[in-house]
Design a protein around this motif. Structure first.
Motif, short mmCIF file in Angstrom:
data_model
loop_
_atom_site.label_atom_id
_atom_site.label_comp_id
_atom_site.label_asym_id
_atom_site.label_seq_id
_atom_site.Cartn_x
_atom_site.Cartn_y
_atom_site.Cartn_z
N LYS A 6 0.87 -1.18 0.00
CA LYS A 6 0.00 0.00 0.00
C LYS A 6 0.89 1.22 0.00
O LYS A 6 1.85 1.30 0.77
N LEU A 7 0.58 2.17 -0.88
CA LEU A 7 1.29 3.44 -0.94
C LEU A 7 0.34 4.54 -0.53
O LEU A 7 -0.81 4.56 -0.98
N THR A 8 0.80 5.44 0.31
CA THR A 8 0.04 6.65 0.63
C THR A 8 0.89 7.80 0.11
O THR A 8 2.00 8.05 0.60
N HIS A 10 1.62 11.65 -0.53
CA HIS A 10 1.36 12.96 0.07
C HIS A 10 1.83 14.07 -0.86
O HIS A 10 2.75 13.89 -1.65
N GLU A 42 -4.62 12.94 0.68
CA GLU A 42 -3.62 12.08 0.05
C GLU A 42 -4.29 11.16 -0.97
O GLU A 42 -5.50 11.12 -1.09
N GLU A 44 -4.27 7.04 -2.04
CA GLU A 44 -3.89 5.70 -1.59
C GLU A 44 -3.90 4.76 -2.79
O GLU A 44 -4.83 4.80 -3.60
N TYR A 62 6.88 8.92 -7.68
CA TYR A 62 7.50 10.16 -7.22
C TYR A 62 7.44 11.26 -8.28
O TYR A 62 7.61 12.43 -7.97
N LYS A 72 6.00 13.19 -0.17
CA LYS A 72 6.51 11.92 0.37
C LYS A 72 5.55 10.80 0.02
O LYS A 72 4.37 11.03 -0.27
N ILE A 73 6.08 9.59 0.07
CA ILE A 73 5.27 8.39 -0.16
C ILE A 73 5.56 7.43 0.97
O ILE A 73 6.72 7.10 1.24
N ILE A 74 4.50 7.02 1.66
CA ILE A 74 4.64 6.04 2.73
C ILE A 74 4.26 4.68 2.16
O ILE A 74 3.19 4.51 1.58
N GLN A 75 5.16 3.73 2.34
CA GLN A 75 4.96 2.39 1.80
C GLN A 75 4.78 1.41 2.95
O GLN A 75 5.51 1.46 3.93
N SER A 76 3.79 0.53 2.83
CA SER A 76 3.59 -0.48 3.87
C SER A 76 3.16 -1.79 3.24
O SER A 76 2.57 -1.81 2.16
#
Length: 91
Positions: A6-8, A10, A42, A44, A62, A72-76
Motif C-alpha cells: 500500500k502506498l500513501t 502525500h 492524500e 492511496e 514520485y 513523500k510516499i509512505i509504503q507499507s
C-alpha cells in the motif's frame, strides 16, 4: 510470486490528475489493485505484482503528472485480502 503493498502519496496529488495518471502507469506495468483519493488529501494505492513491477511503479510514483507535487510516499506491506482481477481507479 506476487506481493501486495500500500502506498500513501502525500503532497499536491488531488485535483491534478494523479489517480488517472497512476492508473495508466499501473495498467502499463500490468499491476492489479486500485488507486483512490483519501478524505485527508492524500492518494492511496494498493498494488499487487512482482518485485520488479512494484519497484517500477514506486519509482514512477514520485514523478506523477506535470501538475502534481509529491512530498513523500509512505509504503507499507498489505495483507492481500482479496484477489484483484485488474487495476482500477476508485472514486
Amino acid at each position: 510470486m506476487n506481493k501486495a503493498i500500500k502506498l500513501t502519496i502525500h503532497g499536491k496529488v488531488q485535483g491534478v490528475g494523479y489517480r488517472r495518471w497512476f492508473e495508466q502507469q499501473a495498467l502499463a506495468l500490468e499491476l492489479k489493485g486500485y488507486v483512490k483519493n483519501l478524505d485527508s488529501g492524500e492518494v492511496e494505492a494498493v498494488i499487487v505484482g512482482t518485485e520488479n513491477q512494484l519497484h517500477a511503479i514506486i519509482q514512477r510514483s514520485y514523478t506523477g503528472p506535470s501538475r502534481a507535487e509529491i512530498s513523500k510516499i509512505i509504503q507499507s506491506e498489505f495483507e492481500q485480502a482479496a484477489d484483484f482481477v485488474t487495476f482500477q481507479m476508485l472514486r
